[in-house]
Design an enzyme around this catalytic site. Structure first.
Site, PDB file in Angstrom:
ATOM      1  N   HIS A 117       0.814  -1.214   0.000  1.00 39.60           N
ATOM      2  CA  HIS A 117       0.000   0.000   0.000  1.00 39.60           C
ATOM      3  C   HIS A 117       0.846   1.261   0.000  1.00 39.60           C
ATOM      4  CE1 HIS A 117      -3.390  -2.424  -0.123  1.00 39.60           C
ATOM      5  NE2 HIS A 117      -4.253  -1.503   0.281  1.00 39.60           N
ATOM      6  N   ASP A 161      -5.940   4.634  10.063  1.00 41.13           N
ATOM      7  CA  ASP A 161      -7.364   4.727   9.714  1.00 41.13           C
ATOM      8  C   ASP A 161      -7.845   3.487   8.980  1.00 41.13           C
ATOM      9  OD1 ASP A 161      -7.235   7.242  10.726  1.00 41.13           O
ATOM     10  OD2 ASP A 161      -7.314   8.265   8.796  1.00 41.13           O
ATOM     11  N   GLU A 204      -9.896  13.428  15.041  1.00 39.62           N
ATOM     12  CA  GLU A 204      -9.365  13.748  13.716  1.00 39.62           C
ATOM     13  C   GLU A 204     -10.141  14.948  13.182  1.00 39.62           C
ATOM     14  OE1 GLU A 204      -8.713  10.786  10.762  1.00 39.62           O
ATOM     15  OE2 GLU A 204      -7.446   9.539  12.056  1.00 39.62           O
TER      16      GLU A 204
HETATM   17  P1  FAD Z   1       4.259  -1.745   2.025  1.00 40.64           P
HETATM   18  O1  FAD Z   1       3.739  -0.682   1.152  1.00 40.64           O
HETATM   19  O2  FAD Z   1       4.256  -3.108   1.488  1.00 40.64           O
HETATM   20  O3  FAD Z   1       5.739  -1.359   2.505  1.00 40.64           O
HETATM   21  C1  FAD Z   1       6.064  -0.050   2.939  1.00 40.64           C
HETATM   22  C2  FAD Z   1       7.571   0.072   3.181  1.00 40.64           C
HETATM   23  O4  FAD Z   1       7.925  -0.699   4.315  1.00 40.64           O
HETATM   24  C3  FAD Z   1       8.430  -0.442   2.040  1.00 40.64           C
HETATM   25  O5  FAD Z   1       9.617   0.285   1.974  1.00 40.64           O
HETATM   26  C4  FAD Z   1       8.712  -1.865   2.451  1.00 40.64           C
HETATM   27  O6  FAD Z   1       9.896  -2.364   1.871  1.00 40.64           O
HETATM   28  C5  FAD Z   1       8.804  -1.745   3.955  1.00 40.64           C
HETATM   29  N1  FAD Z   1       8.350  -2.939   4.649  1.00 40.64           N
HETATM   30  C6  FAD Z   1       7.188  -3.608   4.479  1.00 40.64           C
HETATM   31  N2  FAD Z   1       7.127  -4.636   5.339  1.00 40.64           N
HETATM   32  C7  FAD Z   1       8.254  -4.599   6.069  1.00 40.64           C
HETATM   33  C8  FAD Z   1       8.786  -5.398   7.106  1.00 40.64           C
HETATM   34  N3  FAD Z   1       8.130  -6.441   7.595  1.00 40.64           N
HETATM   35  N4  FAD Z   1       9.987  -5.074   7.604  1.00 40.64           N
HETATM   36  C9  FAD Z   1      10.675  -4.011   7.146  1.00 40.64           C
HETATM   37  N5  FAD Z   1      10.234  -3.234   6.155  1.00 40.64           N
HETATM   38  C10 FAD Z   1       9.042  -3.523   5.627  1.00 40.64           C
HETATM   39  N6  FAD Z   1      -0.668   5.396   7.381  1.00 40.64           N
HETATM   40  C11 FAD Z   1      -0.867   5.921   8.601  1.00 40.64           C
HETATM   41  O7  FAD Z   1       0.075   6.112   9.351  1.00 40.64           O
HETATM   42  N7  FAD Z   1      -2.130   6.234   9.030  1.00 40.64           N
HETATM   43  C12 FAD Z   1      -3.228   5.989   8.275  1.00 40.64           C
HETATM   44  O8  FAD Z   1      -4.332   6.262   8.700  1.00 40.64           O
HETATM   45  C13 FAD Z   1      -3.045   5.411   6.992  1.00 40.64           C
HETATM   46  N8  FAD Z   1      -4.105   5.125   6.218  1.00 40.64           N
HETATM   47  C14 FAD Z   1      -3.908   4.555   5.002  1.00 40.64           C
HETATM   48  C15 FAD Z   1      -5.011   4.240   4.212  1.00 40.64           C
HETATM   49  C16 FAD Z   1      -4.849   3.655   2.977  1.00 40.64           C
HETATM   50  C17 FAD Z   1      -6.048   3.310   2.141  1.00 40.64           C
HETATM   51  C18 FAD Z   1      -3.534   3.411   2.491  1.00 40.64           C
HETATM   52  C19 FAD Z   1      -3.327   2.829   1.132  1.00 40.64           C
HETATM   53  C20 FAD Z   1      -2.427   3.730   3.259  1.00 40.64           C
HETATM   54  C21 FAD Z   1      -2.598   4.308   4.519  1.00 40.64           C
HETATM   55  N9  FAD Z   1      -1.518   4.636   5.327  1.00 40.64           N
HETATM   56  C22 FAD Z   1      -1.727   5.154   6.569  1.00 40.64           C
HETATM   57  C23 FAD Z   1      -0.135   4.481   4.849  1.00 40.64           C
HETATM   58  C24 FAD Z   1       0.443   3.142   5.238  1.00 40.64           C
HETATM   59  O9  FAD Z   1       0.733   3.103   6.617  1.00 40.64           O
HETATM   60  C25 FAD Z   1       1.747   2.892   4.489  1.00 40.64           C
HETATM   61  O10 FAD Z   1       1.539   3.015   3.108  1.00 40.64           O
HETATM   62  C26 FAD Z   1       2.298   1.519   4.810  1.00 40.64           C
HETATM   63  O11 FAD Z   1       3.593   1.432   4.304  1.00 40.64           O
HETATM   64  C27 FAD Z   1       1.449   0.481   4.177  1.00 40.64           C
HETATM   65  O12 FAD Z   1       1.727  -0.781   4.725  1.00 40.64           O
HETATM   66  P2  FAD Z   1       1.989  -2.015   3.795  1.00 40.64           P
HETATM   67  O13 FAD Z   1       1.897  -3.199   4.654  1.00 40.64           O
HETATM   68  O14 FAD Z   1       1.136  -1.993   2.581  1.00 40.64           O
HETATM   69  O15 FAD Z   1       3.519  -1.703   3.419  1.00 40.64           O
END
Ligand code: FAD
Length: 519
Positions: A99, A160, A271
Site C-alpha cells: 500500500h 485509519d 481527527e
Molecule cells: P508496504 O507498502 O508493502 O511497505 C512499505 C515500506 O515498508 C516499504 O519500503 C517496504 O519495503 C517496507 N516494509 C514492508 N514490510 C516490512 C517489514 N516487515 N519489515 C521491514 N520493512 C518492511 N498510514 C498511517 O500512518 N495512518 C493511516 O491512517 C493510513 N491510512 C492509510 C489508508 C490507505 C487506504 C492506504 C493505502 C495507506 C494508509 N496509510 C496510513 C499508509 C500506510 O501506513 C503505508 O503506506 C504503509 O507502508 C502500508 O503498509 P503495507 O503493509 O502496505 O507496506
C-alpha cells in the site's frame, strides 16, 4: 531450470506513467537463488504483482518473489545476497500489503519478499497486567485486531485503515486519531525480531540491541526486515460513540482540536477534515459513518464556504452508556461548532476501526480503488497551520472532490525521539493529508493536475519557510533525504552502515543506492 533461466533473461519493458522504466533481468539470479534450501519458495515468473502498489504510478519488476514460510527463509535469502557482495546488483524489498504510494516496496530486478506468506509463530495474545500480542511482521492489522478481540483486548494505536501489515506501518509510524493519546504505533511496540541486511536474525527492544530497535521503527525498511513484533494492548471497548461537527471558522476549529488533545478528560479519538465545494462520490470513500446520519453537503447549506469537520469518538461498554453520554455532553458543550451540525452515531469498536474497509469495498465495486493515488501527507508545525490553511484551502485547492483532506493535531511528546521517524520540532503539529485519486487508470489529466497541486503546496511551504516534514516521505535525491532527516541524517546513515552495509534493503525508498563493483 536452464530453460527457466533463458526465459527469464528477456528484457522487460515496464510502463510507468510519465516514462518507461527498462529492466534487464540478470540471468544468474535464478540459478544462484534456486540453490538455496528453503521451506517456502521463490517464484521467478509470477512476479508482476510485486511491481504494483496502491499509488499505481510506479512499476518495477523484480527478478524473483520469495514466499517465505519461516523466518529462516528470509534470513537465508538476505544472507545469500549479502554474501554475493558488491559485485551483484541484487537488492531485497519486503512487501507488506503493497500500500505504498511510490514504489517503496518494490525492487527493480531484485527480490521482493511477500511478507504476508510468513505466518510462522502465529498471532499470540498475552493477557495480564501489561497485555501484549506477538504477531508476524507480515500480518495485517485487521487480523491482529480480530485475534485480540477474542480476548477482550486491542492494540492502542491505529491507522485509519487496517488492511496494512505490521511491518509496513511500523516502518513509517502508524498515525490515526488515537495518536494524540498513545503516540503513533511505533510508540506502542515492546520488541521486534529483525533480519538485518547481513542476514542475521536479531531480537531487539529498548533493553536489547536498542540501536536496531529504534532504527527500525519509522526506519523505512532500511535496517532489516521486521519478522515479528510485540505490540502493547489495552482492554477493548464494546462500542464507540462517533461524532462529527462542522466549523466554518478555521481558528475555532483548530483551537478546539488543540484544546481537546491536551485536556485530561477528553475523547478517545480526534481527527478532522476539510470540505471545499464538495460534490460527488470520491470524497465519500471514508464516509462509512452511519448512512442515516452522514455529513453531506446536500443536507447542510454550506453557502459556498469552506467547512472543517471535527471527528471524535468516545469508547464505552453498553452498561456504561449513561456515564458516557454525560461525559460527551460535557465535552461538546466546550466546543464552538455550528450548532445545527452535530451528527452522532453508535457502532461497535470493530466497525469503527475497520470503517475505511467499507468504503474500499464500495470503491472496488465501481472500479475506483485501483486508480492512481497521488497522495501527499505533510506534518505541519502547529504555529504555522493557519498560514498554511489560508494559502492552501481556497487558493491552491478550490475543491476537495478528488479525495478527502485530513487535518488533525498530534503531540510531539508522545513520540519517542530515538526512533527513525522525523517530525516537526514543535509540541503540537498537524497531519495534513491530501488523499487524491485519479478518476480512472487513464485519467492522466486528473493525475497531472493533482501532482501539480502537490508541487504548488510544497513550493508554498518552502517559500513561506514552513518547517514541515513529509509523512510517508518520497524524495529522489540524497540531498533531499539529508534535508528531510536534518541533524538526524548522520545517525541514520551510520546505522545503515552497521545493519545494511551493502544497501541491499528497501531500494524503492531511494535513500541509499547499492554500490556495485565489478569483480
Ligand atoms: P508496504 O507498502 O508493502 O511497505 C512499505 C515500506 O515498508 C516499504 O519500503 C517496504 O519495503 C517496507 N516494509 C514492508 N514490510 C516490512 C517489514 N516487515 N519489515 C521491514 N520493512 C518492511 N498510514 C498511517 O500512518 N495512518 C493511516 O491512517 C493510513 N491510512 C492509510 C489508508 C490507505 C487506504 C492506504 C493505502 C495507506 C494508509 N496509510 C496510513 C499508509 C500506510 O501506513 C503505508 O503506506 C504503509 O507502508 C502500508 O503498509 P503495507 O503493509 O502496505 O507496506
Amino acid at each position: 531450470m536452464h530453460c527457466l533461466l533463458r526465459q527469464h533473461s528477456i528484457v522487460f519493458l515496464v510502463l510507468v506513467l510519465g516514462g518507461i522504466a527498462m529492466h534487464v533481468s540478470d540471468p544468474d539470479v535464478p540459478s544462484s537463488l534456486d540453490a538455496l534450501r528453503l521451506e517456502g519458495n521463490l517464484s521467478f515468473h509470477d512476479v508482476s504483482l510485486a511491481a504494483k502498489d496502491f499509488g499505481n504510478r510506479f512499476r518495477f519488476l523484480p527478478s524473483a518473489v520469495l514466499h517465505p514460510v519461516s523466518v529462516s527463509d528470509i534470513a537465508a535469502v538476505i544472507k545469500h545476497v549479502f554474501q554475493m557482495g558488491p559485485s551483484s546488483k541484487l537488492t531485497v524489498a519486503a512487501r507488506g500489503h503493497g500500500h505504498s504510494l511510490q514504489g517503496q516496496a518494490q525492487a527493480d530486478g531484485g527480490v521482493v519478499i511477500h511478507m504476508e506468506s510468513l505466518r510462522g509463530g502465529g498471532t499470540r495474545v498475552h493477557a495480564g497486567e501489561r497485555p501484549y500480542v506477538d504477531a508476524s511482521g507480515g500480518e495485517l492489522w485487521i487480523n491482529v485486531l480480530l485475534e485480540c478481540l477474542k480476548h477482550g483486548l486491542a492494540p492502542k494505536s491505529w491507522t485509519d485503515y487496517l488492511h496494512l501489515t505490521i511491518g509496513g506501518t511500523l516502518s513509517n509510524a502508524g498515525i490515526s486519531g488515537q495518536a494524540f493519546r498513545h503516540g503513533p504505533q511505533i510508540s506502542n511496540v515492546h520488541q521486534l525480531q529483525i533480519v538485518t541486511g547481513k542476514g542475521e536474525l536479531l531480537t531487539c527492544s529498548t533493553e536489547e540491541n536498542a540501536a536496531l530497535f529504534h532504527a527500525a521503527l519509522g526506519g523505512l525498511g532500511q535496517f532489516g526486515v521486521i519478522t515479528r513484533a510485540r505490540i502493547a494492548l489495552e482492554p477493548a471497548p464494546e462500542m464507540v460513540k462517533w461524532i462529527r461537527v462542522l466549523y466554518s471558522d478555521f481558528s475555532s476549529f483548530t483551537e478546539d482540536q488543540e484544546m481537546l488533545i491536551s485536556a485530561r478528560e477528553t475523547f478517545d479519538y480526534i481527527e478532522g477534515f476539510v470540505i471545499i465545494n464538495r460534490t460527488g462520490l470520491l470524497n465519500n470513500w471514508r464516509s462509512s459513518f452511519n448512512p442515516q446520519d452522514p455529513v453531506q453537503a446536500s443536507r447542510f447549506d454550506s453557502d459556498g464556504r469552506i467547512l472543517f469537520c471535527l471527528e471524535m469518538t468516545k469508547n464505552f461498554n453498553r452498561d456504561e452508556a449513561d456515564v458516557m453520554h454525560q461525559r460527551v455532553e460535557a465535552l461538546l458543550s466546550r466546543l464552538r461548532y455550528i450548532p445545527s451540525t452535530l451528527f452522532q452515531s453508535e457502532v461497535t469498536y470493530l466497525e469503527f476501526l475497520d470503517r475505511v474497509h467499507v468504503s474500499e469495498v464500495k470503491l472496488r465495486s465501481k472500479g475506483l480503488w485501483e486508480v492512481p493515488h497521488p497522495w501527499l501527507n505533510l506534518l505541519i508545525p502547529g504555529t504555522r497551520i493557519k498560514d498554511f490553511a489560508e494559502e492552501v484551502f481556497g487558493k491552491i485547492l478550490t475543491d476537495s472532490n478528488n479525495g478527502p483532506i485530513l487535518l488533525y493535531p498530534l503531540r510531539k511528546s508522545k513520540w519517542d525521539n530515538r526512533t527513525s521517524a522525523v517530525i516537526p520540532d514543535e509540541e503540537v503539529f498537524y497531519l495534513v493529508a491530501f488523499l487524491s485519486s485519479a478518476s480512472s487508470s487513464s485519467d492522466h489529466d486528473g493525475l497531472e493536475r493533482a501532482l501539480k497541486q502537490n508541487d504548488k503546496i510544497l513550493d508554498f511551504c518552502k517559500k513561506a519557510g514552513i518547517q514541515m516534514k513529509q509523512y510517508l516521505p518520497h524524495y529522489t535525491t540524497q540531498e533531499e533525504w539529508k534535508a528531510h532527516f536534518g541533524d538526524r541524517w548522520e545517525l541514520f546513515a551510520h546505522r545503515k552502515g552497521i545493519y545494511d552495509p551493502l544497501s541491499i534493503l528497501a531500494p524503492g525508498q531511494g535513500i541509499f543506492r547499492k554500490v556495485v563493483r565489478s569483480s
